[in-house]
Design a protein around this motif. Structure first.
Motif, PDB file in Angstrom:
ATOM      1  N   ASP A 154       0.946  -1.366   0.155  1.00 47.82           N
ATOM      2  CA  ASP A 154      -0.282  -0.118  -0.006  1.00 47.82           C
ATOM      3  C   ASP A 154       0.882   1.300   0.092  1.00 47.82           C
ATOM      4  OD1 ASP A 154      -2.286  -1.444  -0.036  1.00 47.82           O
ATOM      5  OD2 ASP A 154      -2.642  -1.213   2.308  1.00 47.82           O
ATOM      6  N   LEU A 155       2.056   1.357   0.693  1.00 46.44           N
ATOM      7  CA  LEU A 155       2.895   2.424   0.860  1.00 46.44           C
ATOM      8  C   LEU A 155       3.589   2.557  -0.544  1.00 46.44           C
ATOM      9  CD1 LEU A 155       4.707   1.956   4.244  1.00 46.44           C
ATOM     10  CD2 LEU A 155       2.820   3.587   3.682  1.00 46.44           C
ATOM     11  N   LEU A 156       3.933   1.696  -1.138  1.00 48.49           N
ATOM     12  CA  LEU A 156       4.710   1.822  -2.560  1.00 48.49           C
ATOM     13  C   LEU A 156       3.564   1.832  -3.708  1.00 48.49           C
ATOM     14  CD1 LEU A 156       7.465  -0.672  -2.182  1.00 48.49           C
ATOM     15  CD2 LEU A 156       7.538   1.746  -2.423  1.00 48.49           C
ATOM     16  N   ALA A 157       2.416   1.622  -3.559  1.00 48.83           N
ATOM     17  CA  ALA A 157       1.595   1.787  -4.767  1.00 48.83           C
ATOM     18  C   ALA A 157       1.426   3.286  -5.355  1.00 48.83           C
ATOM     19  CB  ALA A 157       0.079   1.130  -4.516  1.00 48.83           C
ATOM     20  N   GLY A 158       1.262   3.212  -6.662  1.00 48.26           N
ATOM     21  CA  GLY A 158       0.982   4.542  -7.336  1.00 48.26           C
ATOM     22  C   GLY A 158       1.949   4.509  -8.614  1.00 48.26           C
ATOM     23  N   THR A 202      18.162  -3.036 -11.081  1.00 49.77           N
ATOM     24  CA  THR A 202      17.002  -3.182 -10.497  1.00 49.77           C
ATOM     25  C   THR A 202      17.162  -2.864  -9.136  1.00 49.77           C
ATOM     26  OG1 THR A 202      16.957  -5.357  -9.625  1.00 49.77           O
ATOM     27  CG2 THR A 202      16.465  -4.870 -12.225  1.00 49.77           C
ATOM     28  N   ALA A 203      15.947  -2.515  -8.240  1.00 47.33           N
ATOM     29  CA  ALA A 203      15.920  -2.374  -6.987  1.00 47.33           C
ATOM     30  C   ALA A 203      16.549  -3.328  -6.321  1.00 47.33           C
ATOM     31  CB  ALA A 203      14.370  -2.059  -6.547  1.00 47.33           C
ATOM     32  N   ARG A 204      16.362  -4.457  -6.696  1.00 46.54           N
ATOM     33  CA  ARG A 204      17.009  -5.678  -6.050  1.00 46.54           C
ATOM     34  C   ARG A 204      18.600  -5.839  -6.069  1.00 46.54           C
ATOM     35  NH1 ARG A 204      19.665  -9.921  -7.268  1.00 46.54           N
ATOM     36  NH2 ARG A 204      19.593 -12.000  -6.408  1.00 46.54           N
ATOM     37  N   ASP A 205      19.208  -5.390  -7.075  1.00 44.38           N
ATOM     38  CA  ASP A 205      20.493  -5.237  -7.432  1.00 44.38           C
ATOM     39  C   ASP A 205      21.029  -4.372  -6.497  1.00 44.38           C
ATOM     40  OD1 ASP A 205      20.522  -7.222  -9.594  1.00 44.38           O
ATOM     41  OD2 ASP A 205      19.877  -5.618 -10.987  1.00 44.38           O
ATOM     42  N   ILE A 206      20.452  -2.903  -6.340  1.00 44.39           N
ATOM     43  CA  ILE A 206      20.743  -2.086  -5.472  1.00 44.39           C
ATOM     44  C   ILE A 206      20.834  -2.485  -4.157  1.00 44.39           C
ATOM     45  CG2 ILE A 206      20.300   0.561  -4.861  1.00 44.39           C
ATOM     46  CD1 ILE A 206      19.594   0.857  -7.398  1.00 44.39           C
ATOM     47  N   ALA A 207      19.678  -3.169  -3.534  1.00 42.98           N
ATOM     48  CA  ALA A 207      19.573  -3.802  -2.298  1.00 42.98           C
ATOM     49  C   ALA A 207      20.857  -4.493  -1.850  1.00 42.98           C
ATOM     50  CB  ALA A 207      18.266  -4.238  -2.065  1.00 42.98           C
ATOM     51  N   PHE A 208      20.945  -5.537  -2.774  1.00 39.75           N
ATOM     52  CA  PHE A 208      22.028  -6.338  -2.285  1.00 39.75           C
ATOM     53  C   PHE A 208      23.400  -5.692  -2.433  1.00 39.75           C
ATOM     54  CE2 PHE A 208      19.293  -9.930  -3.483  1.00 39.75           C
ATOM     55  CZ  PHE A 208      19.779 -10.973  -2.962  1.00 39.75           C
ATOM     56  N   LEU A 210      24.024  -2.575  -1.376  1.00 43.51           N
ATOM     57  CA  LEU A 210      24.107  -1.770  -0.556  1.00 43.51           C
ATOM     58  C   LEU A 210      24.054  -2.293   0.986  1.00 43.51           C
ATOM     59  CD1 LEU A 210      22.226   1.320  -1.602  1.00 43.51           C
ATOM     60  CD2 LEU A 210      24.575   1.152  -1.296  1.00 43.51           C
ATOM     61  N   GLY A 211      23.672  -3.895   0.913  1.00 42.90           N
ATOM     62  CA  GLY A 211      23.278  -4.418   2.288  1.00 42.90           C
ATOM     63  C   GLY A 211      22.150  -3.908   2.873  1.00 42.90           C
ATOM     64  N   ARG A 212      20.957  -3.607   2.126  1.00 45.09           N
ATOM     65  CA  ARG A 212      19.769  -2.917   2.675  1.00 45.09           C
ATOM     66  C   ARG A 212      18.640  -3.870   2.150  1.00 45.09           C
ATOM     67  NH1 ARG A 212      18.830   3.146   1.218  1.00 45.09           N
ATOM     68  NH2 ARG A 212      17.159   2.730   2.585  1.00 45.09           N
ATOM     69  N   GLY A 213      17.600  -3.717   2.827  1.00 43.50           N
ATOM     70  CA  GLY A 213      16.268  -4.461   2.372  1.00 43.50           C
ATOM     71  C   GLY A 213      15.762  -3.961   1.091  1.00 43.50           C
ATOM     72  N   LEU A 214      15.166  -4.900   0.261  1.00 42.14           N
ATOM     73  CA  LEU A 214      14.480  -4.422  -0.906  1.00 42.14           C
ATOM     74  C   LEU A 214      13.486  -3.436  -0.737  1.00 42.14           C
ATOM     75  CD1 LEU A 214      13.933  -5.088  -3.959  1.00 42.14           C
ATOM     76  CD2 LEU A 214      12.326  -6.719  -3.136  1.00 42.14           C
ATOM     77  N   PHE A 215      12.623  -3.435   0.326  1.00 44.33           N
ATOM     78  CA  PHE A 215      11.533  -2.619   0.436  1.00 44.33           C
ATOM     79  C   PHE A 215      12.013  -1.155   0.857  1.00 44.33           C
ATOM     80  CE2 PHE A 215       8.939  -0.425   3.756  1.00 44.33           C
ATOM     81  CZ  PHE A 215       7.808   0.058   2.940  1.00 44.33           C
ATOM     82  N   ALA A 216      13.092  -1.054   1.729  1.00 44.48           N
ATOM     83  CA  ALA A 216      13.616   0.127   2.004  1.00 44.48           C
ATOM     84  C   ALA A 216      14.142   0.821   0.600  1.00 44.48           C
ATOM     85  CB  ALA A 216      14.786   0.028   2.966  1.00 44.48           C
ATOM     86  N   VAL A 217      14.855   0.031  -0.075  1.00 42.64           N
ATOM     87  CA  VAL A 217      15.484   0.742  -1.515  1.00 42.64           C
ATOM     88  C   VAL A 217      14.465   1.099  -2.371  1.00 42.64           C
ATOM     89  CG1 VAL A 217      16.555   0.053  -3.328  1.00 42.64           C
ATOM     90  CG2 VAL A 217      17.584  -0.506  -1.113  1.00 42.64           C
ATOM     91  N   MET A 218      13.255   0.452  -2.460  1.00 40.97           N
ATOM     92  CA  MET A 218      12.076   0.693  -3.230  1.00 40.97           C
ATOM     93  C   MET A 218      11.550   1.748  -2.671  1.00 40.97           C
ATOM     94  SD  MET A 218      10.697  -3.095  -4.398  1.00 40.97           S
ATOM     95  CE  MET A 218       9.239  -2.227  -5.248  1.00 40.97           C
TER      96      MET A 218
END
Length: 279
Positions: A154-158, A202-208, A210-218
Motif C-alpha cells: 500500500d505504501l509503494l502503490a502508485g 534493479t531495486a533488488r540489485d541495489i539492495a544487495f 548496499l546491504g539494505r532491504g529491498l523494501f527500503a530501497v524501493m
C-alpha cells in the motif's frame, strides 16, 4: 518408539493458507517455494522464523554487505558450527553482533523476503523436513506477515506502474540529478541509491549492493522518481545484463536459495507432495 507421522495438510490454495494450516498444527518444517524468485520459508512450532529468497538480501547478506561483520568473522563462525544450526547463537556468544541487533536484522530479513515473494505468483511449493537456517527471533504468525506485506504494498502503490513493475525495472539517473546542489541536499541513503542507478540495476540489485532491504530501497527509489532524479531505463538490444553482486562475495548459507540450489527431497524424508497454486 514408533514415530508419529505428521498430520496431513489440507489442499491449500496459496502460501498464506498453507502457513495458517501449519500454524494450526504447530508444525516445524521448511516450505520450498518454486518460481521466480522462489525461496524457502522456515517454520518452527507453527510460527515463521525465517524466509530466504533470491529476491531480497538474507540475514547473512545484510550483516556482511552493511559491514556489521567481516567476511573473516563469518567464515570462522561457520567453521565452528558445521551443522549451521546454531549460527545466530555463535555470533552472539562471540560478541560479533548484539543479541538485540541480530533479532532486528533477522526480523527485517524475514519481512523483506515475504514482501519480495509476494510480488510474484509461485509455481509450486513443497513442505519438507526442517532445514537449518540463520535466525534469531521467537517466530511470527502468518497473519502478522500478511498484514506487514499488505502495508508495504500500500505504501509503494502508485505511479509509475505497479509495485512489482517497480521492483523489476532498471533505473538510471535523470538529467535533473546533475543540477547544482540537487544531490548534495539529499539524505545519505538517497545519494547511495542514486549513485547505483546506472541503468543496469534493479531495486533488488541495489539492495544487495548496499546491504539494505529491498523494501527500503524501493521506498527511496519511489522518492527519487517523484522528484525526477531517476527514471526507468528503456530496454534496448544493446542493454547488458546486470552484474551487481547477488550477495556475500564469499561464504554462503547452505539453506539460502541464492546461489545455492534449493533443498532436494531425499529417499526416506517425510514431506508432503508438491502443491501448485489454484486459481
Amino acid at each position: 518408539m514408533t514415530a508419529v507421522p505428521p498430520e496431513p495438510l489440507p489442499d491449500s490454495r496459496n502460501i498464506p493458507a498453507l502457513l495458517s494450516a501449519l500454524r494450526g498444527q504447530g508444525r516445524s518444517c521448511t516450505v520450498v517455494v518454486a518460481g521466480a524468485p522462489g525461496g524457502s520459508i522456515h517454520v518452527r512450532d507453527g510460527l515463521v522464523v525465517a524466509m530466504e529468497t533470491p529476491g531480497a538480501p538474507s540475514v547473512e547478506g545484510l550483516l556482511l554487505r552493511s559491514g556489521r561483520i567481516s567476511e573473516e568473522t563469518w567464515s570462522s563462525v561457520r567453521a565452528a558450527d558445521t551443522t549451521h544450526e546454531h549460527l545466530a547463537a555463535e555470533l552472539v556468544h562471540r560478541g560479533f553482533v548484539g543479541a538485540g541487533e541480530l533479532e532486528v536484522v533477522s526480523l527485517s530479513a524475514l519481512f523483506d523476503a515475504a514482501f519480495a515473494l509476494s510480488l510474484a505468483t509461485p509455481d509450486s511449493w513443497e513442505v519438507t523436513d526442517p532445514v537449518p537456517t540463520l535466525y534469531r527471533n521467537a517466530g511470527v504468525t502468518p497473519e502478522r506477515i500478511l498484514g506487514e506485506v499488505s502495508r508495504r504494498i500500500d505504501l509503494l502503490a502508485g505511479e509509475p506502474g505497479s509495485v512489482a513493475a517497480l521492483a523489476r525495472t532498471r533505473m538510471e539517473t535523470a538529467s535533473t540529478a546533475d543540477l547544482p546542489g540537487t544531490v548534495g541536499a539529499l539524505p545519505a541513503r538517497h545519494r547511495d541509491v542514486l549513485a547505483l542507478a546506472d541503468g543496469r540495476k534493479t531495486a533488488r540489485d541495489i539492495a544487495f549492493a548496499l546491504g539494505r532491504g529491498l523494501f527500503a530501497v524501493m521506498v527511496d527509489l519511489r522518492h527519487l522518481l517523484d522528484r525526477g532524479l531517476v527514471r526507468p531505463r528503456t530496454p534496448s538490444a544493446h542493454t547488458r545484463p546486470s552484474t551487481a553482486a547477488r550477495g556475500a562475495p564469499t561464504a554462503t548459507t547452505p539453506t539460502a536459495p541464492d546461489p545455492v540450489s534449493l533443498p532436494r527431497r531425499r529417499p526416506g524424508r517425510a514431506s508432503s507432495p508438491t502443491h501448485r497454486p489454484q486459481d
